[in-house]
Design a protein around this motif. Structure first.
Motif, short mmCIF file in Angstrom:
data_model
loop_
_atom_site.label_atom_id
_atom_site.label_comp_id
_atom_site.label_asym_id
_atom_site.label_seq_id
_atom_site.Cartn_x
_atom_site.Cartn_y
_atom_site.Cartn_z
N TYR A 112 0.84 -1.19 0.00
CA TYR A 112 0.00 0.00 0.00
C TYR A 112 0.88 1.25 0.00
CZ TYR A 112 -3.69 -3.23 1.56
OH TYR A 112 -4.58 -4.27 1.66
N SER A 113 0.29 2.34 -0.49
CA SER A 113 0.94 3.64 -0.44
C SER A 113 -0.04 4.68 0.08
CB SER A 113 1.43 4.06 -1.84
OG SER A 113 2.42 3.18 -2.31
N GLN A 114 0.51 5.71 0.73
CA GLN A 114 -0.35 6.75 1.27
C GLN A 114 -0.86 7.65 0.14
OE1 GLN A 114 1.41 9.55 4.09
NE2 GLN A 114 -0.48 9.51 5.27
N VAL A 115 -2.17 7.91 0.16
CA VAL A 115 -2.79 8.78 -0.82
C VAL A 115 -2.90 10.20 -0.28
CG1 VAL A 115 -4.86 9.18 -2.23
CG2 VAL A 115 -4.09 6.84 -1.77
N PHE A 116 -3.27 10.34 0.98
CA PHE A 116 -3.33 11.65 1.62
C PHE A 116 -3.10 11.48 3.12
CE2 PHE A 116 -7.73 10.15 1.07
CZ PHE A 116 -8.18 10.10 2.38
N ALA A 117 -2.65 12.56 3.75
CA ALA A 117 -2.35 12.54 5.18
C ALA A 117 -3.44 13.28 5.97
CB ALA A 117 -0.99 13.18 5.43
N GLY A 118 -3.43 13.04 7.28
CA GLY A 118 -4.34 13.76 8.16
C GLY A 118 -3.83 15.16 8.47
N THR A 119 -4.65 15.95 9.16
CA THR A 119 -4.30 17.36 9.42
C THR A 119 -3.68 17.58 10.79
OG1 THR A 119 -6.56 17.77 10.20
CG2 THR A 119 -6.11 18.19 7.86
N GLY A 120 -3.58 16.54 11.59
CA GLY A 120 -2.95 16.70 12.89
C GLY A 120 -3.87 16.34 14.04
N LEU A 121 -3.26 16.34 15.26
CA LEU A 121 -4.00 15.92 16.46
C LEU A 121 -4.01 17.00 17.54
CD1 LEU A 121 -2.81 12.20 16.73
CD2 LEU A 121 -5.17 12.98 16.37
N ARG A 122 -3.67 18.19 17.19
CA ARG A 122 -3.79 19.26 18.17
C ARG A 122 -5.26 19.50 18.50
NH1 ARG A 122 -0.34 23.61 14.90
NH2 ARG A 122 -1.77 22.71 13.34
N SER A 123 -5.53 20.05 19.65
CA SER A 123 -6.91 20.22 20.10
C SER A 123 -7.75 21.03 19.14
CB SER A 123 -6.93 20.88 21.48
OG SER A 123 -6.32 22.17 21.43
N THR A 124 -7.12 21.89 18.38
CA THR A 124 -7.87 22.73 17.43
C THR A 124 -7.91 22.16 16.02
OG1 THR A 124 -5.85 24.00 17.01
CG2 THR A 124 -7.36 24.84 18.71
N ASP A 125 -7.19 21.06 15.75
CA ASP A 125 -7.17 20.47 14.41
C ASP A 125 -8.50 19.78 14.11
OD1 ASP A 125 -4.60 21.26 13.81
OD2 ASP A 125 -3.70 19.43 14.66
N ARG A 126 -8.99 20.00 12.92
CA ARG A 126 -10.21 19.32 12.48
C ARG A 126 -9.96 18.75 11.09
NH1 ARG A 126 -10.79 19.70 17.01
NH2 ARG A 126 -12.58 20.51 18.23
N ASP A 127 -10.63 17.66 10.82
CA ASP A 127 -10.44 16.96 9.55
C ASP A 127 -11.79 16.39 9.11
OD1 ASP A 127 -9.11 15.93 7.34
OD2 ASP A 127 -7.50 14.99 8.52
N ALA A 128 -11.79 15.59 8.08
CA ALA A 128 -13.03 14.97 7.59
C ALA A 128 -12.71 13.56 7.08
CB ALA A 128 -13.64 15.80 6.47
N SER A 129 -13.68 12.67 7.21
CA SER A 129 -13.53 11.31 6.69
C SER A 129 -14.11 11.24 5.28
CB SER A 129 -14.23 10.31 7.59
OG SER A 129 -15.63 10.54 7.64
#
Length: 517
Positions: A112-129
């Motif tokens: 497998y290869s990574q397609v995209f990374a997450g935005t982080g785990l700081r308390s203010t970081d938000r992302d989407a699934s």
């Protein structure tokens, strides 16, 4: 005594000896190169409805993901139909008629290869699934570590998985308190590869009573298989071409269906059960492809093709013992329309157990005939045999003559070819069929009874025999090329026969196929 007597009478005399009120009719038997009756209808020129497919793809919504209330580790659902012939189904997962009991096969072959990374785990970081097509199932990975390896190992175990989306979902009480894993780290498996542009689920739901906060997503990454294995060949089919980026635009088109995964077995099941086309007969071929709309996977198309109707021709091609292909890569010239792009296009033809069902292996050259090159006939060919009862003459035969045939240049005839008797003949393959005991098959063929006119042909009939027993009797009457089918259960190495015809009620038979169900 009656059979021996009638064998001595030419059919012209039989016609004259009809009741006094009947008009005198002369029949030129097929063996004397008579002129067949005029077709009652003109064949339709039906090719792939690419515009309807594109229009439907623009409105269908197959995107989904790991829902907030769904349990982890559920089995992958059966492939479902989401649209048929331009009609989007309102409840594809609950409509029994649209649910196909065929599962996608494992398609990964390597890492497998990574397609995209997450935005982080700081308390203010938000992302989407990801909300994307071909969602399969999800599992929960331990909160102790952001374990990509555990998620990829899960994908290896899920049939059809080629992509995973690993992310945290917070403020979901089911994850926190109910499910036994007590983990917020979701690993969602998909049967297609998705991009960061498809990260559209940001949470924002009140899943627990206030003052609890709204749900939210963090650290959403995507991982895809480095390569895809070829899909498993569906039973009763052969790969014709693919994968390419062109879909078929071919005659004999029957319609299309959208399915929620790239599932070759599901397309085959739909082809097997699709209603026959009156002009083209049973579904004999399907083209599966993925539709990208604005670069995003949107749906998976199964386009179906029957045999060509009379009036159309295609150069006979010998492939895997068959002499006629309804579509191939030469017609895979639809690359998309507007924002829609065709990808992963494959064509599969339905394999018939009736070798040379169009009788095209018989020609005046192959038969050794001294007749003109475009007209000859015989009681048998190297694939079929015609049998006459005692006292009969050519009561079942094979002709090479384009005007008599439905497709190609050769055709079979039931009824005395030379018109010297009124006995019924039997047509059968030279060898037993390669059937499997206990399996169901459908026997299909086209029959034409226009040759001698309405009065003479009104009594035309044919029986379908399976291992010597009549499984269906049909009164054909006076009709242009008409499709017939009969379902049978195999005992193994079965024997098929078509019996009937009684000159002047001649019956031309063409395009005989036996398909597994």
């Amino acid at each position: 005594m009656h059979s021996a007597f009638t064998r001595l009478l030419p059919l012209a005399l039989l016609a004259v000896s009809r009741c006094a009120s009947a008009a005198t009719t002369l029949y030129v038997p097929p063996a004397q190169r008579g002129v067949p009756g005029a077709p009652s209808v003109s064949p339709p020129n039906v090719t792939t409805d690419t515009q309807s497919i594109a229009d439907t793809a623009s409105v269908v919504d197959q995107k989904s993901g790991a829902g907030t209330s769904a349990k982890p580790d559920l089995p992958v659902a059966n492939t479902s139909v989401t649209a048929v012939d331009g009609q989007v189904l309102s409840s594809p997962n609950t409509t029994a008629a649209s649910t196909v009991s065929a599962r996608a096969e494992k398609r990964t072959t390597t890492g497998y290869s990574q397609v995209f990374a997450g935005t982080g785990l700081r308390s203010t970081d938000r992302d989407a699934s990801v909300e994307g097509t071909a969602y399969l199932t999800y599992t929960l990975v331990s909160n102790a570590t952001y374990s990509v390896d555990d998620c990829l190992a899960f994908c290896d175990r899920v049939p059809g998985c080629v992509f995973v989306n690993l992310y945290y979902e917070f403020n979901n009480p089911l994850l926190d308190f109910v499910f036994s894993e007590h983990s917020n780290l979701k690993c969602a498996a998909y049967g297609d590869v998705h991009s960061a542009a498809e990260k559209t689920n940001f949470g924002g739901q009140q899943l627990e009573a206030a003052p609890a906060g709204l749900s939210y997503i963090q650290q959403s990454s995507g991982w895809a298989a480095d390569a895809l294995a070829d899909p498993k060949m569906p039973d009763g089919y052969e790969l014709v071409f693919g994968p390419t980026d062109g879909a078929n635009n071919a005659p004999g088109y029957m319609g299309f269906a959208f399915i929620d995964k790239y599932d070759v077995g599901a397309c085959a099941a739909l082809c097997n059960t699709r209603d026959a086309d009156p002009a083209g007969g049973a579904c004999q071929y399907f083209n599966i492809w993925r539709a990208l709309v604005n670069g995003v996977p949107t749906t998976y198309t199964c386009a179906f093709v029957s045999s060509l109707p009379p009036g159309f021709s295609q150069t006979p091609t010998h492939i895997s013992g068959q002499y006629y292909l309804v579509a191939d890569e030469s017609t895979a010239v639809n690359y998309g329309q507007g924002s829609l792009k065709v990808t992963y296009s494959r064509g599969y033809r339905r394999a018939s157990l009736a070798l040379d069902g169009g009788f095209e292996s018989y020609s005046c050259t192959s038969s050794g005939s001294s007749a003109p090159g475009d007209f000859c006939f015989s009681a048998s060919s190297n694939t079929w045999v015609g049998t006459s009862p005692m006292g009969g003459s050519l009561d079942a035969s094979i002709f090479h003559y384009g005007p008599y045939s439905r497709t190609g240049s050769s055709v079979a005839l039931l009824g005395s070819a030379s018109g010297v008797d009124m006995l019924s003949g039997t047509l059968s393959p030279q060898a037993p069929l390669g059937t499997v005991a206990g399996k169901k098959y459908v026997v299909t063929f086209f029959a034409n009874t226009l040759y001698a006119g309405a009065e003479a042909e009104k009594t035309a009939w044919v029986d379908v025999l399976w291992n010597g027993k009549v499984v269906r009797s049909m009164s054909l009457g006076y009709a242009d090329w008409t499709y017939y089918e009969t379902t049978v259960v195999a005992a193994g190495s079965d024997k098929l026969a078509l019996h009937g015809g009684s000159a002047p009620a001649w019956i031309f038979i063409d395009d005989v196929y036996i398909f597994a169900l």
